[in-house]
Write an enzyme that holds these catalytic residues in place. Structure first.
Site, PDB file in Angstrom:
ATOM      1  N   ASP A 483       0.827  -1.214   0.000  1.00  0.00           N
ATOM      2  CA  ASP A 483       0.000   0.000   0.000  1.00  0.00           C
ATOM      3  C   ASP A 483       0.864   1.269   0.000  1.00  0.00           C
ATOM      4  O   ASP A 483       2.092   1.220   0.259  1.00  0.00           O
ATOM      5  CB  ASP A 483      -0.888  -0.035   1.260  1.00  0.00           C
ATOM      6  CG  ASP A 483      -2.200   0.706   1.085  1.00  0.00           C
ATOM      7  OD1 ASP A 483      -2.313   1.510   0.147  1.00  0.00           O
ATOM      8  OD2 ASP A 483      -3.111   0.489   1.920  1.00  0.00           O
ATOM      9  N   ASP A 553     -10.839   2.061  -3.527  1.00  0.00           N
ATOM     10  CA  ASP A 553     -11.520   1.763  -2.268  1.00  0.00           C
ATOM     11  C   ASP A 553     -13.029   1.876  -2.428  1.00  0.00           C
ATOM     12  O   ASP A 553     -13.779   1.555  -1.511  1.00  0.00           O
ATOM     13  CB  ASP A 553     -11.049   2.731  -1.171  1.00  0.00           C
ATOM     14  CG  ASP A 553      -9.776   2.227  -0.498  1.00  0.00           C
ATOM     15  OD1 ASP A 553      -9.352   1.104  -0.815  1.00  0.00           O
ATOM     16  OD2 ASP A 553      -9.213   2.962   0.333  1.00  0.00           O
TER      17      ASP A 553
HETATM   18  C1  DGJ Z   1      -5.908   1.900   1.802  1.00  0.00           C
HETATM   19  C2  DGJ Z   1      -6.328   0.724   0.963  1.00  0.00           C
HETATM   20  O1  DGJ Z   1      -6.873   1.154  -0.238  1.00  0.00           O
HETATM   21  C3  DGJ Z   1      -7.324  -0.111   1.764  1.00  0.00           C
HETATM   22  O2  DGJ Z   1      -7.788  -1.174   0.970  1.00  0.00           O
HETATM   23  C4  DGJ Z   1      -6.679  -0.599   3.008  1.00  0.00           C
HETATM   24  O3  DGJ Z   1      -5.636  -1.485   2.706  1.00  0.00           O
HETATM   25  C5  DGJ Z   1      -6.170   0.586   3.819  1.00  0.00           C
HETATM   26  N1  DGJ Z   1      -5.334   1.443   3.042  1.00  0.00           N
HETATM   27  C6  DGJ Z   1      -5.402   0.098   5.030  1.00  0.00           C
HETATM   28  O4  DGJ Z   1      -4.813   1.110   5.722  1.00  0.00           O
END
Ligand code: DGJ
Length: 749
Positions: A483, A553
């Site tokens: 991430d 997301d």
């Molecule tokens: C952002 C990501 O897009 C989410 O899916 C998740 O992994 C969060 N970060 C976790 O902090």
């Protein structure tokens, strides 16, 4: 070989079966862009670049008399170039600029030499297409600056097989003094007309890629990003569409910079209706010192041309990406159906909860469970611990989970965010210098309570790599979600001296690539999915290291449809991380069939589902397994654009045209409308059974008449239609004959 050199006429022809790219060297040694577009033989090619002196030459003639005598057709203010000069009279946008010790920054590159090489030539450390030696050839044009001993090399790597021209440039400081590079572009494309629209994607968190078709007018249009390492705001893939071009027809130029940092496309439509595109690293946060004998190489730009509309551009990029950008595509061809813990738990989980997920997932035929954020340091919310990559044993026993998962023949994945550091972490206490901001500066900007790790700093990179190896050498994870949750601000590395501070942004990207490269080299069997607050870093640079990227997301179907549609314009469906969540808009079925068109998975608490939904999940998983090969490996066609209509529809079809799968979705309710979805890419003479109406029609029928959806549609109706080739003799020929009978649609999935 896709390159010919006509020695006498000093013309290079770079070609693939669908396009030609011509470059000429004029009598004054300027590198002239002669033509780019549909395949052309060389007849009369020199004259494409005439700019009649009677008309346009009056300004030049005062500037430089011998220019006119030498080359009647040349005009420094109006000719089309391959690397436009700076400060010489061409007042359009420029290719390169550097400052010498005398303070002067005029650049003008004149042809010196060229090399033709069988096979691709690319720099190390920068993402590029992984062409085999017999799939590409390279032209290197060597030019020298008129005012200094600085040498410019322009690289053109053409692959006939992949219908792509890859370009980058390299500058050498052969002089005895230091130069300060202010701009070096990856490529320039000068076009002799202004009949274009730009198709670009902008976005933000949860709205990751939104398509806009922007008409070009007489001005400079800039599609660029300055966030350091996140392209939410603008994406580095764009297309230039002829005004008349659409999804299936017309001339389109597809462009993409294989770079995960600040990029820029400067598109200048000049006063005589020519279009110039300059693409490369955005020079807002860029300056590079080159001592004598030092060089700088740009990221690689990809370029492709078609007269068959945007779908053809998507298909070219998808094929290239799957076969020659993504690492180990074949190894990761069958992606496991996954369950990610994030939406179900955020930071609130322990060993039992995860084991529960694993047990339940197993029952539902889900193949992998991913433990997202929150397993390390003291990370129970997002305010701490990035950098402290030690397992929080009080919270979760990762070894037990990994062993258990493998013992029941399931896969297991883990989340990391290696490029970050929390001020509230042991790492920050011990190594504040590992964070990226000037330490004389007391208030560095925090986003999500975190700072960026200084990946320019080798020690910081080694530290975080060792932390990763401590985990992944010992615990045999099958998948990693990598991430990246904030962008760069105050981006000045402490490791660089005061004259080199503006090298930070680019060196940060190189640091990221170095880290990713070390990771995939050490763990070739781990499936890597990159992510940046969703799809904030979706580009071919990242895909060079990770076969898939978490798309967004946002999992509400209405928003997701557009994001996935936009992503598919350039990036293959196999790269598109897509999950089913329990967000409020859309049924679980709607979300599932949309997620089929990506790497399939779930992002919800499956232990809380009712029996009906659990049974559905089992059914979806079976369907996905049956059809994902068509989606992953098939040829993609966009059918209906949700940004400009009430419908989103796209399909994939196998190369042998035996099987196809189609997605349909509408936004607004429509009670009465004559509505047909015309399919694409089928074999006109084959017969196909379709799972929507259970009928058999000829390919020509599906493509010319289409599937009849003229029925009252509620808002947010989704349909998944599978088409399979059938033998009309063995199947009921009667059905084929009665194509006009009323349809008896029963269910859409
Ligand atoms: C952002 C990501 O897009 C989410 O899916 C998740 O992994 C969060 N970060 C976790 O902090």
């Amino acid at each position: 070989m896709g390159i010919k050199y006509f020695k006498k006429r000093k013309i290079f022809h770079l070609y693939s079966k669908n396009f030609s790219y011509y470059i000429g060297i004029n009598k004054l040694g300027y590198l002239i862009h002669l033509y780019s577009g549909n395949y052309l033989d060389d007849i009369g090619i020199e004259r494409t670049n005439e700019r009649y002196m009677e008309r346009y030459g009056f300004l030049d003639s005062d500037l430089n008399k011998e220019v006119q005598d030498e080359d009647y057709y040349f005009s420094i203010i109006a000719s089309q170039f391959e690397c436009a000069s700076f400060g010489k009279g061409d007042k359009r946008n420029y290719f390169a600029r550097f400052k010498r010790e005398d303070g002067i920054d005029i650049t003008n590159f004149i042809f010196k030499d060229y090399k033709l090489i069988k096979g691709p030539v690319f720099p190390t450390g920068l993402p590029h297409p992984r062409f085999n030696d017999n799939e590409a050839c390279t032209l290197i044009v060597v030019l020298k600056d008129e005012f200094s001993d600085v040498i410019l090399e322009l690289y053109y790597v053409i692959s006939e097989k992949y219908e792509v021209l890859a370009r980058f440039s390299k500058i050498y400081n052969n002089s005895k003094e230091k130069i300060v590079l202010k701009r070096l572009s990856s490529f320039e494309l000068d076009l002799n007309n202004n009949n274009y629209d730009i198709m670009a994607m902008h976005g933000t968190w949860s709205n990751d890629r939104q398509v806009e078709r922007i008409p070009l007018n007489h001005s400079i249009t800039k599609i660029s990003d300055n966030h350091g390492s996140r392209g939410f705001n603008y994406n580095p893939s764009i297309a230039l569409l002829n005004k008349e071009a659409n999804l299936d027809n017309g001339e389109v130029i597809g462009l993409s910079l294989m770079y995960s940092g600040d990029f820029s496309y400067e598109i200048n439509v000049d006063e005589i209706d020519q279009t110039r595109i300059i693409c490369g690293i955005n020079d807002e946060n860029f300056e590079y010192n080159l001592e004598p004998n030092e060089s700088f190489t740009t990221p690689i730009g990809l370029m492709t041309f078609t007269n068959k509309g945007m779908n053809k551009i998507s298909q070219i990029f998808h094929k290239l990406c799957k076969e020659r950008i993504i690492p180990n595509y074949d190894r990761f061809k069958n992606r496991p159906i996954l369950l990610n813990s994030w939406e179900a738990c955020t930071f609130d989980f322990d060993t039992d909860k995860i084991i529960n997920f694993i047990d339940e997932a197993k029952k539902l035929n889900i193949e992998m469970v991913v433990i997202d954020d929150g397993w390390f340091g003291n990370r129970n919310d997002d305010t701490s611990s990035l950098g402290d990559w030690n397992v929080n044993e009080n919270k979760v026993n990762l070894k037990k989970i990994v062993d258990y998962c493998h013992s029941i023949n399931m896969k297991i994945g883990l989340w990391v965010e290696p490029e970050m550091i929390s001020p509230n972490s042991n790492l920050f206490k011990e190594h504040p210098e590992f964070s990226l901001y000037p330490k004389t500066y007391k208030n560095p900007t925090l986003f999500r309570h975190q700072l960026v790790l200084d990946l320019v700093n080798k020690d910081a990179r080694n530290y975080v790599f060792n932390e990763l190896t401590n985990i992944f050498d010992n615990l045999k994870f099958d998948y990693v979600k990598w991430d990246f949750n904030r962008f760069l601000t105050e981006g000045y590395s402490e490791t660089l001296n005061k004259n080199s501070k503006l090298e930070t942004y680019h060196k940060f990207v190189l640091g990221t690539y170095d880290l990713l490269n070390r990771f995939i080299t050490r763990y070739p069997n781990i499936l890597l999915e990159t992510c940046a607050s969703g799809g904030g870093r979706f580009d071919f640079g990242m895909l060079y290291y990770s076969p898939q990227i978490w798309c967004s997301d946002e999992t509400d179907i209405t928003q997701r449809v557009n994001i996935q549609y936009a992503t598919n314009l350039f990036y293959p469906l196999s790269a598109n991380g897509a999950h089913v969540s329990n967000r409020k808009i859309g049924t679980i079925q709607d979300k599932a069939i949309l997620a089929f068109f990506g790497t399939y998975g779930y992002e919800l608490d499956i232990t809380k589902l009712n029996e009906d939904d659990k049974n559905k999940i089992i059914e979806f998983n079976k369907l996905y397994k049956e059809h994902h090969q068509v989606i992953n490996d098939g040829i993609y066609y966009a059918l209906s654009d949700p940004f400009s209509s009430n419908y989103a529809s796209f399909m994939a079809i196998t190369e042998n045209k035996k099987e196809a799968i189609l997605f349909f979705f509408n936004y607004r309710k429509e009670t009465t409308k004559s509505r047909f979805i015309k399919l694409k890419g089928l074999d006109a003479n084959k017969y196909y059974f379709n799972s929507l109406t259970n009928d058999i029609y000829k390919g020509s029928f599906y493509m010319n008449v289409g599937i009849n959806l003229s029925a009252p549609l509620d808002a947010f109706t989704t349909a998944l239609v599978v088409l399979k080739e059938v033998d009309p003799i063995k199947t009921s020929i009667y059905k084929v004959m009665v194509q006009n009978k009323p349809q008896k649609r029963t269910k859409l999935l």
